[in-house]
Scaffold this motif. Sequence first.
Motif, PDB file in Angstrom:
ATOM      1  N   MET A  59       0.820  -1.211   0.000  1.00  0.00           N
ATOM      2  CA  MET A  59       0.000   0.000   0.000  1.00  0.00           C
ATOM      3  C   MET A  59       0.856   1.264   0.000  1.00  0.00           C
ATOM      4  SD  MET A  59      -3.040  -1.088   2.663  1.00  0.00           S
ATOM      5  CE  MET A  59      -3.779   0.547   2.589  1.00  0.00           C
ATOM      6  N   VAL A  60       2.072   1.158   0.545  1.00  0.00           N
ATOM      7  CA  VAL A  60       2.962   2.322   0.604  1.00  0.00           C
ATOM      8  C   VAL A  60       3.395   2.742  -0.787  1.00  0.00           C
ATOM      9  CG1 VAL A  60       5.198   3.176   1.407  1.00  0.00           C
ATOM     10  CG2 VAL A  60       3.782   1.769   2.923  1.00  0.00           C
ATOM     11  N   ALA A  65       2.905   5.878  -5.869  1.00  0.00           N
ATOM     12  CA  ALA A  65       2.783   5.915  -7.324  1.00  0.00           C
ATOM     13  C   ALA A  65       1.574   6.725  -7.778  1.00  0.00           C
ATOM     14  CB  ALA A  65       2.698   4.485  -7.864  1.00  0.00           C
ATOM     15  N   PHE A  66       0.482   6.633  -7.039  1.00  0.00           N
ATOM     16  CA  PHE A  66      -0.739   7.335  -7.452  1.00  0.00           C
ATOM     17  C   PHE A  66      -0.884   8.717  -6.830  1.00  0.00           C
ATOM     18  CE2 PHE A  66      -1.963   3.025  -8.698  1.00  0.00           C
ATOM     19  CZ  PHE A  66      -2.533   3.279  -9.951  1.00  0.00           C
ATOM     20  N   ASN A  67       0.164   9.176  -6.162  1.00  0.00           N
ATOM     21  CA  ASN A  67       0.163  10.529  -5.607  1.00  0.00           C
ATOM     22  C   ASN A  67       1.339  11.342  -6.128  1.00  0.00           C
ATOM     23  OD1 ASN A  67      -2.019  11.030  -3.292  1.00  0.00           O
ATOM     24  ND2 ASN A  67      -1.422   8.872  -3.258  1.00  0.00           N
ATOM     25  N   GLY A  68       1.808  10.956  -7.302  1.00  0.00           N
ATOM     26  CA  GLY A  68       2.836  11.723  -7.985  1.00  0.00           C
ATOM     27  C   GLY A  68       4.236  11.599  -7.427  1.00  0.00           C
ATOM     28  N   MET A  69       4.464  10.650  -6.545  1.00  0.00           N
ATOM     29  CA  MET A  69       5.792  10.452  -5.971  1.00  0.00           C
ATOM     30  C   MET A  69       6.542   9.366  -6.728  1.00  0.00           C
ATOM     31  SD  MET A  69       4.610  10.555  -1.970  1.00  0.00           S
ATOM     32  CE  MET A  69       6.293  10.574  -1.336  1.00  0.00           C
ATOM     33  N   ASN A  70       7.852   9.421  -6.677  1.00  0.00           N
ATOM     34  CA  ASN A  70       8.676   8.432  -7.366  1.00  0.00           C
ATOM     35  C   ASN A  70       8.743   7.147  -6.533  1.00  0.00           C
ATOM     36  OD1 ASN A  70      10.468   6.973  -8.851  1.00  0.00           O
ATOM     37  ND2 ASN A  70      12.174   8.418  -8.691  1.00  0.00           N
ATOM     38  N   ALA A  71       8.054   6.132  -7.006  1.00  0.00           N
ATOM     39  CA  ALA A  71       8.005   4.867  -6.276  1.00  0.00           C
ATOM     40  C   ALA A  71       8.991   3.832  -6.816  1.00  0.00           C
ATOM     41  CB  ALA A  71       6.589   4.285  -6.335  1.00  0.00           C
ATOM     42  N   MET A  72       9.778   4.212  -7.814  1.00  0.00           N
ATOM     43  CA  MET A  72      10.681   3.235  -8.434  1.00  0.00           C
ATOM     44  C   MET A  72      11.801   2.796  -7.495  1.00  0.00           C
ATOM     45  SD  MET A  72       9.414   2.384 -11.207  1.00  0.00           S
ATOM     46  CE  MET A  72      10.782   1.317 -11.663  1.00  0.00           C
TER      47      MET A  72
END
Length: 257
Positions: A59-60, A65-72
Amino acid sequence: MNFNSKNPFLSNKRFSSNAVSKAQEVHEAQIIDYNQEMSISGTINKTAILFLILCGAAMVTWWMAFNGMNAMLPTIGGAIVGLILVVISAFKPQYSPYLAPGYALFEGLFIGGISAIFEAMYPGIVINAVGATLVTFLVCLGLYKFKIVKVTEQFKSVVVAATLAIATYYLISWLVSMFTSFTPVHYGNSMMSIGISVFVIVVAALNLFLDFDQIEKGVQQRMPKFMEWYGAMGLMITLVWLYIEFLRLLSKLSRKN
């Protein structure tokens, strides 16, 4: 047993050599405590704990990813750290009570990021993949529990051979695609590519039977308590593999339409 689950955790070597030697030490000292032995209920409980940790971590990266943050970074880092913990625990199963939760945490970061990528490309795919994975697990568990499918030596040999073939094919395809312009056939959405994904999903599902069998054998052989974490971790690895393969198959079918 000569053939076992190709899941690196649920191998006969781990369920017979390391664990048995520790169990023998306990028996030789005549300190036999049922609460210190592996059990089915204990393994189920620990599998549930790992599943909750994995979902929480997923969920983190999903939220990122869906809040415009870099999740890579956490996605890739989670995959790498998760793999490292798998390797360590494969050689040191006695550390599974500490390594298994760590694996679930970091693998969850990876799963959340990958799921977000697929969901952005194919809306609705994640819930379908989760549902397919859950149904497959329950069906396989039911078939095993009611002895409709029996894990024989021939069954194990076929599943092991198929799993090794898949692993070899994926490795070779990955290496060739890295250094050449060749595109492996399973990358596309052709009928052959879809057929390969279906085959891989079937083999992954068959590995669940081997996992169930090895856990049951561990209980029958009165393995140490830490093997519950070891078995739960191994089962989670198979479920993660199955889920990812469902994502791949559903994405191919979406492109086909």
